[in-house]
Design an enzyme around this catalytic site. Structure first.
Site, mmCIF file in Angstrom:
data_model
loop_
_atom_site.group_PDB
_atom_site.id
_atom_site.type_symbol
_atom_site.label_atom_id
_atom_site.label_comp_id
_atom_site.label_asym_id
_atom_site.label_seq_id
_atom_site.Cartn_x
_atom_site.Cartn_y
_atom_site.Cartn_z
ATOM 1 N N GLU A 1 79.615 -21.240 37.626
ATOM 2 C CA GLU A 1 79.709 -22.090 38.819
ATOM 3 C C GLU A 1 81.050 -22.815 38.806
ATOM 4 O OE1 GLU A 1 76.171 -24.445 38.660
ATOM 5 O OE2 GLU A 1 74.866 -22.686 38.730
ATOM 6 N N HIS B 1 77.756 -28.744 40.204
ATOM 7 C CA HIS B 1 77.266 -27.375 40.081
ATOM 8 C C HIS B 1 77.802 -26.526 41.233
ATOM 9 C CE1 HIS B 1 73.963 -27.541 36.941
ATOM 10 N NE2 HIS B 1 74.325 -28.813 37.046
ATOM 11 N N GLU C 1 75.653 -29.806 44.445
ATOM 12 C CA GLU C 1 75.704 -28.350 44.577
ATOM 13 C C GLU C 1 76.775 -27.974 45.598
ATOM 14 O OE1 GLU C 1 74.131 -26.116 42.911
ATOM 15 O OE2 GLU C 1 72.402 -27.110 41.980
#
Length: 773
Positions: free
Chosen positions: A332, A425, A499
């Site tokens: 990631e 992430h 995210e």
């Protein structure tokens, strides 16, 4: 910014400690907790060189240096038209073509044993088939460089190749990240590539995401770096076996004849990239005054896990702490670019950055899993497991990065308040940027709404990138071992996972366009801007976001707007339409030989207890084994937060929407942060810094309060576990000289690897909440 592959060298190749970096001696990757006090920024650090990455001895590493320039496209790159599910016309395999590249580590066992700079000693093998002459158009593949991942390439047509990714080391799965080089290209033909063993059933490649391509000739002659290329991109199920495999297929024309090109699933950011960034940081007299670089610990392979402490020089009395981390999942890489933007802004001369450094202490771990990043894993460390499921386990020898991060946060909490934790992430199945928070239910309405305020504020600061509707707050059982939940259990009330989509945005002006490196870096600045909004002494923003969060929940539950009511008795699952938003695969759990002997193993089939006395005994045993420090709430509630607050919602319009101004270009005047301001009738307390008293701005500028409209209250942090006479789960008995571990950590052999014992030296035991860094 690029990646570097280092040739093999004789000996371990561990260089002396560089000036300005506190580094402890690695013992097969294990590091005892430091007994040194905090090192806060002060004098500029001298430039230093950093040790080369260490690889498992099974891995071959080419001696060439791989470097990439940074480039931002002049306009956003649009998504490609999504393709329907491709029907497999024939079975692709070795029998249909010729293997032209095959590079797989010769794993001698089922677990990591040792590492060295440059990986495997001795001459390199030749995994690529040699060309038969100048007219041979076969591509030459290579992936044996830092963060590279490609195991096999099969030529099934003149310009068609079937590719296989290498699983994460010491596992048989987690095939999603790819990064490889091709040479001997031709400009005219249309090439087709098919990766046949992708692991995830869904992917953004089915929604317009394109692979990244880097042309070395374009970089040298035109200054063009990574760009989105590829047509007829489709993602579909391939094999019908168990577990099922999925295929990614795309076509592309190379820009030049005889070029050297790279493909990647996301912008690479390697361990060497981070080291170059830290080297430049230490060489900068201005930025290094605010940042101290330390070794948090060493990884299993002996790579340093760096800890950065950022604050203004001088005293730290009264300052709260913000903790940030990234790259616990090595595939990631977008999280590293967002982290770099976060660090760039914090260390800049911007007025808001100076205010942040003056009010907070930032503890930043920019790369938690350097081993996984070095070898090109998608998800795991060299322990062969997901580190983001191991925060709750007493396993410093198996997961040193996450263990020492958790212990560091415990030590900080013993001395001061940690306002926020954010773990960076990347996401391969959902577009936009969003957050996961913590709401396990059972708390008051004010507390549960507060969990949603920070993400809602960030969505206002980044309306073209951040999607609040994609945020999730339920704490699922399978996520108990994540950093987000673990820090929340310790007492960090605002603990989030950020995210960042691999693809791009579906919002506003950026609709249907990919994220660039500049977009990813801007997220770090926007996060800093949101932190100031979150702690603004003026109550309007915070109160408005509380009302909007309440209205959104009312709408989601099908209630009339403004109907009021309490959320205290509503379960988190009822507040969220879907709980499957995490990009995490199903947790593997912790293998039997990773459990500590003092933690009883849960049987696969539990015998039902017939006597109440036995049930009570089991409950007492389980409570004694929990890792929550004494005095810490299982569901933390900030001081001053109360349930209810309906009268404030009646006074303001719940349907209104406020877009907060961005930091860049909007404010050269620093904002003030005042402490916990109790808003009349609202039932909530606004966060504030303890130094801006009387509810006023510490400096003049964008945010001011009317005199007499708020009352300032001060709250002392809760007593730490050590003050209450409790010890951490990681160090139960201070008299013991070593932390108990599984049998193979105490010098015995693993059941599945009798030929390769792995011993761990004794680690000095201490209370994790008391030991200073």
């Amino acid at each position: 910014m690029g990646s570097t592959g280092h040739g093999w060298q004789q000996g371990p190749g561990h260089k002396p400690n560089p000036p300005g970096v506190v580094e402890q001696t690695p013992c097969q990757g294990r590091l005892a907790p430091s007994t040194q006090p905090w090192r806060f920024p002060g004098k500029p650090q001298a430039p230093f060189s950093l040790p080369a990455p260490r690889w498992p001895v099974e891995c071959e590493v080419i001696q060439e240096t791989i470097e990439h320039i940074e480039w931002v496209p002049p306009k956003p790159e649009p998504f490609c038209p999504p393709m329907g599910l491709e029907q497999e016309l024939y079975t692709l395999g070795e029998e249909q073509g010729t293997v032209v590249y095959h590079s797989s580590p010769a794993l001698q066992g089922s677990c990591f044993t040792r590492a060295r700079v440059g990986g495997a000693p001795g001459p390199l093998s030749s995994p690529a088939a040699p060309l038969e002459g100048p007219q041979d158009t076969t591509l030459l593949f290579e992936s044996r460089f830092e963060s590279g991942n490609l195991q096999k390439a099969i030529k099934v047509g003149p310009y068609e190749y079937v590719l296989t990714l290498r699983p994460d080391l010491y596992t048989a799965k987690h095939m999603q990240w790819f990064y490889f080089r091709v040479q001997n290209t031709r400009r005219e033909p249309l090439y087709r590539f098919t990766i046949v063993n992708m692991a995830k059933p869904k992917s953004l490649y089915g929604q317009g995401l394109q692979p990244l391509l880097y042309s070395q000739q374009d970089a040298q002659s035109r200054g063009i770096g990574w760009r989105r290329m590829g047509t007829d991109v489709c993602y579909y199920r391939g094999s019908a076996g168990e577990p099922p495999m999925f295929r990614l297929s795309w076509t592309v024309r190379f820009p030049h004849d005889g070029d050297t090109c790279f493909f990647a699933s996301c912008y690479p950011y390697t361990y060497s990239d981070l080291q170059r960034y830290l080297r430049a940081l230490a060489a900068d007299p201005a930025r290094s005054r605010y940042c101290a670089v330390q070794a948090l610990c060493h990884s299993l392979a002996g790579n340093t896990v760096y800890l950065l402490t950022i604050t203004s020089p001088g005293g730290t009395a009264g300052k709260r702490v913000v903790v940030a981390s990234a790259r616990v999942h090595p595939g990631e890489s977008g999280g590293s670019w967002a982290m770099r933007g976060f660090l760039d802004f914090l260390l800049s001369a911007h007025a808001d950055a100076r205010l942040l450094r003056r009010l907070f202490v930032f503890k930043v771990v920019p790369m938690l899993n350097p081993d996984g990043v070095v070898v090109g894993n998608s998800r795991c460390s060299l322990a062969g497991r997901d580190p983001n499921r191991a925060y709750g386990m007493a396993l410093p020898g198996s997961f040193p990065g996450v263990w020492h991060l958790r212990a560091m946060v415990q030590r900080v909490l013993a001395e001061r308040e940690v306002l926020l934790y954010c773990d960076f992430h990347g996401h391969s199945r959902k577009n936009n940027v969003f957050m996961y928070g913590c709401d396990a239910g059972g708390d008051g309405t004010g507390t549960r709404l507060r969990q949603r305020v920070f993400p809602l504020m960030l969505s206002k600061n980044a309306p073209n990138k951040f999607s609040f509707s994609s945020c999730k707050f339920q704490v699922q059982k399978s996520r108990e071992g994540t950093g987000r939940v673990s820090m929340w259990r310790l007492g960090v009330s605002h603990s989030y996972t950020l995210e960042v989509a691999f693809s791009g945005s579906t919002l506003g002006e950026r609709r249907s366009s990919h994220f660039s490196v500049e977009d990813l870096e801007s997220l770090g600045r926007l996060l800093c801007d949101t932190l100031l909004d979150f702690c603004d002494p003026a109550p309007a923003k915070f109160q408005q976001c509380l009302l909007e969060a309440d209205a959104l929940l009312q709408q989601q539950m099908g209630r009339e707007p403004g109907s009021g009511g309490s959320w205290s008795d509503v379960s988190p699952s009822e507040l969220e339409s879907s709980t499957s938003g995490s990009d995490s695969s199903v947790s593997d759990g912790i293998p039997d030989d990773f459990h500590s002997p003092d933690r009883p193993m849960e049987p696969h089939r539990r015998k039902r207890l017939q006597r109440q006395r036995a049930r009570n005994s089991l409950r007492r045993t389980n409570r004694s084994l929990t890792s929550f420090p004494a005095g810490t709430r299982r569901h933390p509630v900030l001081p001053g937060v109360q349930s209810g607050g309906g009268s404030a919602r009646e006074k303001l319009k719940a349907s209104s929407s406020v877009t907060f101004p961005r930091a860049a270009g909007a404010g050269n005047v620093p904002r003030a942060i005042a402490g916990e301001v109790s808003v009349a009738d609202s039932g909530v307390a606004l966060p504030r810094a303890p130094e801006a008293g009387n509810g006023r701005c510490a400096t003049t500028g964008r945010h001011q309060l009317n005199n007499g409209t708020s009352a300032v209250t001060h709250h002392r942090p809760p007593l730490s576990s050590c003050r209450r006479g409790a010890t951490s789960d990681y160090s139960r008995d201070p008299a013991v000289g070593a932390i108990p571990g599984p049998s193979w950590q105490r010098g015995r052999r693993r059941p599945q690897d009798r030929a390769h014992p792995l011993t761990v030296p004794a680690v000095a035991s201490r209370c994790s909440a008391c030991a200073r860094q």
